[in-house]
Write an enzyme that holds these catalytic residues in place. Structure first.
Site, PDB file in Angstrom:
ATOM      1  N   ASP A 167      -9.411  -3.416  -5.786  1.00  0.00           N
ATOM      2  CA  ASP A 167      -8.610  -2.427  -5.064  1.00  0.00           C
ATOM      3  C   ASP A 167      -8.716  -1.072  -5.746  1.00  0.00           C
ATOM      4  OD1 ASP A 167      -6.336  -0.942  -3.946  1.00  0.00           O
ATOM      5  OD2 ASP A 167      -5.563  -2.893  -3.297  1.00  0.00           O
ATOM      6  N   SER A 203       0.828  -1.195   0.000  1.00  0.00           N
ATOM      7  CA  SER A 203       0.000   0.000   0.000  1.00  0.00           C
ATOM      8  C   SER A 203       0.871   1.258   0.000  1.00  0.00           C
ATOM      9  CB  SER A 203      -0.955  -0.051   1.196  1.00  0.00           C
ATOM     10  OG  SER A 203      -1.934   0.949   1.121  1.00  0.00           O
ATOM     11  N   HIS A 253      -8.589  -4.200  -1.191  1.00  0.00           N
ATOM     12  CA  HIS A 253      -7.352  -3.697  -0.584  1.00  0.00           C
ATOM     13  C   HIS A 253      -7.175  -4.313   0.798  1.00  0.00           C
ATOM     14  CE1 HIS A 253      -4.008  -0.886  -0.490  1.00  0.00           C
ATOM     15  NE2 HIS A 253      -4.306  -0.619   0.769  1.00  0.00           N
TER      16      HIS A 253
END
Length: 334
Positions: A274, A176, A304
């Site tokens: 995501d 991320s 995500h």
């Protein structure tokens, strides 16, 4: 254009639960639902919001990996950078090393949050793992966090003998926001020419501030965990200016890079639901277009942070296997 979509197709990232892989639904329901504000950020940092997400106990193999806290000299005028150094129990020397950068939207987290996976990586690949506690936004804006990562990288390279690592087999990566910082770090390392990188391992990386302000957002991405609103909050915290506009500092968002030539080989993995799906695919495309060896994987039905579903989920197993194999190849272990 979004306004030309059929009436039965959502015009924004909503109502996509039916697209989530069934094996991941239980993990999705564990995750809290919120949009970031300064007040909520302080509350989450206190730990009160995440009390139900304790990691599983360490296995004997994970426990056998030593973890030591060290401090690297910080950037000029900045504090030293705390790192966690994971060393497997074997007597090997000149091991490969993976420098890990934790996630958290640029605003949260620390290296301890990936303790289990970093121990597994060290044990499974007989490599050293160095995880970086970079300064968080908004207290520290760009380029402070990336300069912290670069300071840790230079320390790792300079102290390779003491750490028992091979300077020619240094990989970097993260998840991320950590993946975004790792991509930015790869650019800085290329431009400064001081430390060679054999792989950038980018797991759902946060690369493009413009995703937060897209006029035509992906209709099936970004409903869960990390939303467009959270993305704007995170990017504004890092940049100190509104994301998506011309005021964004040059070099602050990897996706705005013009010249991709000469970057280290890349591994990119992202879930099909995501928010970062399209920016990550585009980043991989541009790397390939510049002649950079690049591996791209899209995990169907994954949101995500889908790793929260646990290693029994086949999608998590696939992601971990792909990640492990990419590191093994970069380290010339297979």
């Amino acid at each position: 254009m979004a306004d030309s979509l059929p009436n039965d197709r959502p015009s924004g990232p909503a109502g996509t639960r039916g697209l989530v892989a069934p094996e991941l639904l239980a993990g999705l329901d564990l995750l809290p639902k919120f949009e970031f504000t300064p007040e909520l950020l302080a509350y989450i940092r206190s730990g009160a919001a995440l009390t139900g997400l304790a990691p599983p106990p360490l296995s004997p193999a994970q426990q056998a990996v030593a973890c030591a806290e060290r401090f690297a000299p910080g950037p000029s005028g900045a504090p030293d950078v705390r790192v966690l150094v994971y060393t497997p129990p074997s007597a090997a020397t000149a091991r490969p090393v993976y420098m890990h950068v934790h996630g958290g939207g640029f605003i949260l987290g620390g290296p301890e949050q990936n303790d289990g996976l970093n121990r597994t990586t060290a044990a499974d690949l007989d490599c050293v793992v160095v995880s970086v506690a970079y300064r968080l936004a908004p207290e520290t804006t760009w380029p402070g966090p990336v300069e912290d990562c670069y300071a840790a990288l230079k320390w790792l390279h300079a102290n390779a003998g003491e750490l028992g690592v091979d300077r020619t087999r240094i990989a970097i990566g993260g998840e991320s926001a950590g993946g975004g910082h790792a991509a930015a770090l790869a650019i800085v390392a290329r431009d400064r020419g001081e430390v060679p990188i054999c792989l950038q391992l980018l797991d759902s990386p946060m690369l493009d501030d413009r995703t937060a302000s897209a006029s035509d957002p992906h209709p099936y991405c970004g409903e869960f965990v990390w939303t467009p609103a959270s993305n704007r909050f995170g990017w504004q915290a890092l940049l100190g200016v509104e994301p998506g506009g011309p005021e964004v500092p040059a070099g602050a968002a990897p996706a705005r890079l013009e010249d991709f030539a000469g970057l280290p080989p890349a591994f990119v993995v992202v879930g099909a639901l995501d928010l970062f799906l399209e920016e990550d695919m585009e980043y991989a495309r541009r790397l390939m277009r510049a002649g950079v060896p690049t591996e791209l994987h899209v995990i169907p039905g994954a949101f995500h942070g889908f790793g929260v579903a646990g290693e029994d989920a086949p999608q998590v197993q696939a992601m971990l296997r792909l990640r492990r194999d990419a590191l093994a190849r970069a380290f010339k272990l297979s």
